[in-house]
Write a protein that holds these residues in place. Structure first.
Motif, PDB file in Angstrom:
ATOM      1  N   ASP A 404       0.716  -0.949   0.018  1.00 11.03           N
ATOM      2  CA  ASP A 404      -0.120   0.008   0.084  1.00 11.03           C
ATOM      3  C   ASP A 404       0.824   1.150  -0.038  1.00 11.03           C
ATOM      4  O   ASP A 404       1.284   1.472   1.082  1.00 11.03           O
ATOM      5  N   ALA A 405       1.039   1.943  -1.174  1.00 11.20           N
ATOM      6  CA  ALA A 405       1.916   3.270  -1.195  1.00 11.20           C
ATOM      7  C   ALA A 405       1.325   4.120  -0.431  1.00 11.20           C
ATOM      8  O   ALA A 405       2.094   5.282  -0.210  1.00 11.20           O
ATOM      9  N   HIS A 406      -0.093   4.212   0.002  1.00 12.86           N
ATOM     10  CA  HIS A 406      -0.472   5.233   0.820  1.00 12.86           C
ATOM     11  C   HIS A 406      -0.037   5.105   2.469  1.00 12.86           C
ATOM     12  O   HIS A 406       0.506   6.029   2.807  1.00 12.86           O
ATOM     13  N   SER A 407      -0.376   4.123   2.815  1.00 15.22           N
ATOM     14  CA  SER A 407       0.274   3.934   4.246  1.00 15.22           C
ATOM     15  C   SER A 407       1.698   3.263   4.305  1.00 15.22           C
ATOM     16  O   SER A 407       2.327   3.232   5.430  1.00 15.22           O
ATOM     17  N   LYS A 408       2.258   2.864   3.253  1.00 15.97           N
ATOM     18  CA  LYS A 408       3.778   2.458   2.916  1.00 15.97           C
ATOM     19  C   LYS A 408       3.937   1.325   3.743  1.00 15.97           C
ATOM     20  O   LYS A 408       4.711   1.205   4.699  1.00 15.97           O
ATOM     21  N   LYS A 409       2.844   0.304   3.702  1.00 12.18           N
ATOM     22  CA  LYS A 409       3.108  -0.933   4.481  1.00 12.18           C
ATOM     23  C   LYS A 409       2.270  -2.177   3.496  1.00 12.18           C
ATOM     24  O   LYS A 409       1.691  -1.733   2.718  1.00 12.18           O
ATOM     25  N   ASN A 410       2.915  -3.178   3.838  1.00 15.37           N
ATOM     26  CA  ASN A 410       2.380  -4.498   3.299  1.00 15.37           C
ATOM     27  C   ASN A 410       1.078  -4.977   3.934  1.00 15.37           C
ATOM     28  O   ASN A 410       1.173  -4.787   5.217  1.00 15.37           O
ATOM     29  N   PHE A 411       0.005  -5.476   2.867  1.00 17.75           N
ATOM     30  CA  PHE A 411      -1.140  -6.055   3.620  1.00 17.75           C
ATOM     31  C   PHE A 411      -1.776  -7.379   3.093  1.00 17.75           C
ATOM     32  O   PHE A 411      -1.216  -7.333   1.537  1.00 17.75           O
TER      33      PHE A 411
END
Length: 563
Positions: A404-411
């Motif tokens: 997720d480029a918005h939260s800069k985390k993988n999910f």
């Protein structure tokens, strides 16, 4: 010399100035065309897509007018010089396309990854990244950097644009793989740093471009559309249903040519790309974080079906990034000729997480597969949908790791289909409920009122007044309808539980086109339900409650169309 173009702004196409302008344009276009019999027609209907003769172009322009924005006659010789042996219209168009490809590498990546805007944050700032992007996201960011790096110092082109142009040239000029390899060998020697920045062969170039996500999977299909050669039948040499051979012919090298081919575009990487742009990833949460929940229906998220699904599956609904999809399909004649013996059925998925001004725009439509052949797949469309349904089951049960480029985390991204979108004939193919015959209406089902008209040999459905309010004045109107008062109550639509129960009561017959079609087997059907839909197979035992809600809502909507 280019003729005067002031005539193009004349509204009255009967004025002599417009007529003279059309004639001068046609003379100019034919004088600069390699084809002396036909040119592209620039009228508002043909839009430079159809070749016509001189008289037909003149008639179309006088009747329909010329395209308003066609100020530069790219397709009719402008810019090609004034000599008689100037470049043909097709070559001009190809050169124009090549220049567009070189000048707009960012635009190419925008279309592929759903990126919009020039000042976006792509999560590449290592100081702000909370987690490292997964492999797919990292490949995108690398391509984004290479789209800006020059092939060599002071070069006009980048590595990505050069490879795209070479592959484009190979395609339009029909180069062999060997000739392409030989060209690369020369370029790698002549160009500075060519051995580092250019691929070694055609296969290496294709592998490099495949990271753009433009690839697809090909599956052979039985001649009668009985079987898709994938999964357990991947290596089969004959159809397990009709016993016909898999290949229409086999060449001297032992390579077979299949009768038909299904082209499937994998779903998982396309959903992952929606989250590789920070803005698009943020808009994928809009249905939860940006929507006004004021009781007014503006988006599918405002519907009872969506809300019931959320209540039934709170774990899925807890993450607004999980994707809700709609599936749409229809057939069309690719050559615009109704007598053509060829039809194409694209299957498109629409992500409804996006706001209404984006989710129905072409850049966000997800092409899932292309079914082509001389005949419509009919209810046998389930044979072709198997790869898509498998991906959907995996996305529901396990999901796929996504950055997720918005939260800069993988999910872990999950997805589910909530609706299918189609016209009434294609509705039968998707659902298995035949939309022909005495029980064609899926909402009225067994209570459908059908009247056979002997003169036209057709069925007429006249009971639409049953769905009006009990005291509606039209129920008593005898003269305007069939001469009778309508006093019957509206039929009760089938519930999802009833559909599930009845579908489990008969055995699915094999799909495929039969040489001598016979009437359906009543023991393997129920009322007008002719098959167990492949969508139903992934609902049974897993989302039966949501199927109850969605099926009932769908049946009510379809009755509005039929009745």
């Amino acid at each position: 010399m280019i003729p005067n173009k002031e005539w193009m702004s004349i509204r009255n196409r009967r004025e002599p100035g417009f007529v003279d302008g059309v004639n001068n344009f046609i003379d100019y276009a034919f004088s600069h065309s390699a084809n002396k019999e036909a040119i592209r027609c620039p009228c508002t209907k043909c839009r430079n897509a159809v070749y016509k003769g001189r008289s037909e172009v003149q008639y179309h322009l006088l009747k329909n007018g010329i395209l308003e924005n066609y100020s530069t006659w790219n397709f009719h010789g402008e810019g090609a010089g004034n000599t008689q042996d100037s470049t043909s219209t097709q070559e001009l168009n190809e050169d124009h396309m090549l220049e567009d490809t070189l000048d707009d590498m960012d635009g190419l990546l925008n279309d592929i990854y759903g990126r919009r805007g020039e000042e976006e944050d792509f999560g590449m700032d290592t100081e702000e990244v909370a987690e490292e992007p997964n492999q797919d996201a990292a490949a995108f960011y690398r391509l984004l950097q290479e789209a800006k790096e020059k092939l060599y110092p002071n070069c006009e082109y980048t590595k990505l644009s050069t490879i795209v142009k070479l592959l484009h040239l190979k395609s339009i000029h029909k180069w062999t793989n060997k000739s392409f390899d030989d060209l690369l060998d020369i370029l790698r020697v002549l160009i500075p740093d060519g051995k580092v920045n250019l691929p070694e062969s055609f296969s290496s170039a294709r592998k490099y471009i495949s990271e753009l996500g433009l690839g697809y999977e090909k599956y052979d299909v039985c001649e009668k559309s009985c079987t898709l050669y994938w999964g357990p039948h991947k290596d089969a040499t004959s159809c397990p249903v009709c016993k016909l051979p898999r290949y229409a012919s086999i060449d001297s090298k032992g390579k077979g040519k299949p009768h038909k081919v299904l082209r499937y575009f994998p779903l998982k990487p396309r959903l992952q790309r929606l989250f590789m742009s920070s803005k698009t990833a943020s808009e994928m949460r809009w249905h939860k974080e940006g929507r006004s929940d004021d009781g007014i229906m503006r988006h599918p998220a405002d519907t009872p079906a969506w809300k019931s699904f959320d209540e039934t599956y709170p774990s899925f609904a807890s993450d607004p990034r999980n994707v809700r999809l709609g599936a749409a399909t229809d057939g069309f004649q690719p050559f615009g000729n109704m007598s053509s013996q060829h039809i194409i059925w694209p299957v498109v998925l629409i992500p409804y997480n996006l706001p209404p001004w984006l989710c129905m725009k072409q850049p966000y439509f997800i092409m899932s597969m292309i079914i082509h052949g001389p005949h419509s797949p009919g209810m046998g469309i389930d044979v072709f949908l198997q790869p898509m349904i498998k991906d959907l089951k995996d996305l529901w049960e396990d999901g796929v790791s996504t950055y997720d480029a918005h939260s800069k985390k993988n999910f872990q991204l999950r997805a589910s289909i909530l609706w299918t979108i189609s016209d009434f004939p294609a509705y039968a193919d998707f659902s298995g409920w035949s939309t022909k015959g005495y029980k064609a209406c899926p909402s009225c089902h067994a209570d459908t009122s059908a009247l056979y008209l002997k003169g036209s040999n057709k069925l007429c459905y006249m009971a639409h007044r049953r769905w009006l309010a009990p005291n509606h004045k039209w129920r008593k109107n005898v003269a305007a309808f069939n001469g009778e008062r309508e006093v019957r109550a509206k039929p009760n639509p089938l519930s999802g539980d009833e559909v599930l129960m009845k579908c489990c009561s008969f055995t699915q017959v094999p799909f495929g086109r039969k040489e001598n079609p016979v009437n359906y087997d009543a023991t393997n059907s129920w009322e007008n339900l002719r098959k167990k839909s492949i969508f139903l197979s992934c609902l049974i035992g897993r989302i039966s409650l949501s199927a109850t809600t969605l099926t009932s809502c769908t049946l009510r909507k379809m009755c509005a169309i039929m009745c």
